[in-house]
Scaffold this motif. Sequence first.
Motif, PDB file in Angstrom:
ATOM      1  N   GLY A 154     -36.024  51.115 -12.061  1.00  0.00           N
ATOM      2  CA  GLY A 154     -36.685  49.911 -12.570  1.00  0.00           C
ATOM      3  C   GLY A 154     -35.667  48.839 -12.920  1.00  0.00           C
ATOM      4  O   GLY A 154     -34.467  49.089 -12.945  1.00  0.00           O
ATOM      5  N   ALA A 155     -36.135  47.628 -13.149  1.00  0.00           N
ATOM      6  CA  ALA A 155     -35.237  46.550 -13.535  1.00  0.00           C
ATOM      7  C   ALA A 155     -35.964  45.683 -14.551  1.00  0.00           C
ATOM      8  O   ALA A 155     -37.188  45.677 -14.623  1.00  0.00           O
ATOM      9  N   VAL A 156     -35.197  44.942 -15.327  1.00  0.00           N
ATOM     10  CA  VAL A 156     -35.808  44.033 -16.303  1.00  0.00           C
ATOM     11  C   VAL A 156     -36.389  42.842 -15.547  1.00  0.00           C
ATOM     12  O   VAL A 156     -35.754  42.280 -14.656  1.00  0.00           O
ATOM     13  N   HIS A 157     -37.612  42.472 -15.882  1.00  0.00           N
ATOM     14  CA  HIS A 157     -38.276  41.337 -15.231  1.00  0.00           C
ATOM     15  C   HIS A 157     -37.466  40.052 -15.481  1.00  0.00           C
ATOM     16  O   HIS A 157     -36.919  39.866 -16.573  1.00  0.00           O
ATOM     17  N   ILE A 195     -36.383  29.908  -7.803  1.00  0.00           N
ATOM     18  CA  ILE A 195     -37.701  30.424  -7.418  1.00  0.00           C
ATOM     19  C   ILE A 195     -38.667  29.247  -7.410  1.00  0.00           C
ATOM     20  O   ILE A 195     -38.715  28.469  -8.367  1.00  0.00           O
ATOM     21  N   THR A 196     -39.414  29.087  -6.317  1.00  0.00           N
ATOM     22  CA  THR A 196     -40.245  27.891  -6.210  1.00  0.00           C
ATOM     23  C   THR A 196     -41.726  28.168  -6.475  1.00  0.00           C
ATOM     24  O   THR A 196     -42.519  27.233  -6.510  1.00  0.00           O
ATOM     25  N   VAL A 215     -42.299  44.952  -5.803  1.00  0.00           N
ATOM     26  CA  VAL A 215     -40.954  45.496  -6.057  1.00  0.00           C
ATOM     27  C   VAL A 215     -39.888  44.830  -5.216  1.00  0.00           C
ATOM     28  O   VAL A 215     -38.735  44.739  -5.631  1.00  0.00           O
ATOM     29  N   ARG A 216     -40.265  44.332  -4.023  1.00  0.00           N
ATOM     30  CA  ARG A 216     -39.234  43.693  -3.190  1.00  0.00           C
ATOM     31  C   ARG A 216     -38.700  42.441  -3.874  1.00  0.00           C
ATOM     32  O   ARG A 216     -37.528  42.105  -3.766  1.00  0.00           O
ATOM     33  N   GLN A 234     -34.585  42.403  -6.625  1.00  0.00           N
ATOM     34  CA  GLN A 234     -33.464  41.468  -6.474  1.00  0.00           C
ATOM     35  C   GLN A 234     -32.800  41.148  -7.794  1.00  0.00           C
ATOM     36  O   GLN A 234     -31.701  40.600  -7.831  1.00  0.00           O
ATOM     37  N   PHE A 235     -33.457  41.500  -8.909  1.00  0.00           N
ATOM     38  CA  PHE A 235     -32.879  41.202 -10.225  1.00  0.00           C
ATOM     39  C   PHE A 235     -32.285  42.450 -10.862  1.00  0.00           C
ATOM     40  O   PHE A 235     -31.847  42.412 -12.000  1.00  0.00           O
ATOM     41  N   ALA A 236     -32.314  43.573 -10.112  1.00  0.00           N
ATOM     42  CA  ALA A 236     -31.827  44.829 -10.684  1.00  0.00           C
ATOM     43  C   ALA A 236     -30.304  44.790 -10.858  1.00  0.00           C
ATOM     44  O   ALA A 236     -29.616  44.141 -10.089  1.00  0.00           O
TER      45      ALA A 236
END
Length: 336
Positions: free
Chosen positions: A107-110, A318-319, A329-330, A334-336
């Motif tokens: 997992g990664a932080v949002h 991010i637009t 998840v894709r 990218q922020f993991a």
Amino acid sequence: MTLHELQQACAALRDEAPARIAAADSLDAWHELRNTLLGRKSGRLTELMALLPQLAKEERREAGAAVNALKQTLEAAFDARKGELEATASRGPTLDLTMPSRASWRGAVHPVSLVIDEIGDIFRELGFTVALGPEAESPWYNFTALNFPDNHPAMDMHDTLYLKDGGVLRTHTSPVQVRTLQSYAPPVRILAPGNVYRRDFFDATHAPAFAQLEGLAIDEGITFADLKATLAHFARAFYGQRTPTRLVPSYFPFTEPSGQMEVFFDVGDGRGARWIEIMGCGLVHPAVLESAGLDSERYSGWAFGMGPARIAMSRFSITDIRLFYDSDVRFLEQFA
Ligand code: DAH
């Protein structure tokens, strides 16, 4: 006991033994079974041997030979099985290297939480602590105490869901200002993150439920210079030390004067660097301090409110704000 009976007992043992030996699936089970069948004191075979003296003399020879033959057969079977068990034990657990691996998910932080955490770190160094308030709020905290006159047009942007008990889903985190000032005496320095709700369309730049981050500093003798210095420090810490900042006049019922802070920044959308609004801010209106029961002649302070999703969009190029809500998840990986 007759010779015939003894021969039948031998045959029975010969018939059942192979399956039982094959079923011994560990060295422990093997030892136990061998003791049951061939044990010197009370094994099945030993019991048969003990019967021999009961036979007539001329039968003993034949019977003895039969029991001995069976003993050799069983010993050979036990030896073979032991060899197999030892071979498996030395090989360790069986591995099937052709089995597909299981995908492991980390997992990664949002990204919105990342931004809230990072801003929290910057303000924590300045002595701010985190304060929280309810998402189901009373209209008094959400509007009245914040100096929205009844039916003021500023409320048009704050249409929301109205609850059966007369409450509302809060439209901003500013009510936490009043709640905190009612509970804690100045000096107060807080950061209040949380979700807020508005009657907005869900499009590339709006969401009907989104996060806000409120800041509040109240003490004796606080001026607009404190607001400007602190927020400029924050903007440079967050966007880079060389980032130009400016304050532009604005309007909010709960601040006077009111402004918005802008940074000169390239959000990476191909349009180059330009002035980006990052928050609303101002000196807390005396009416707000009085609502919270404070003496507005003695105390003053400043406040700000920002949208971490917007900040994250500028930060990460991010637009479309809806990406934050898709749980794809894709995108999140990218922020993991
Ligand atoms: N509550 C405002 C809103 O949701 C944002 C805001 C502006 C908060 C100025 C503040 C402030 O504390 O000083 O639009």
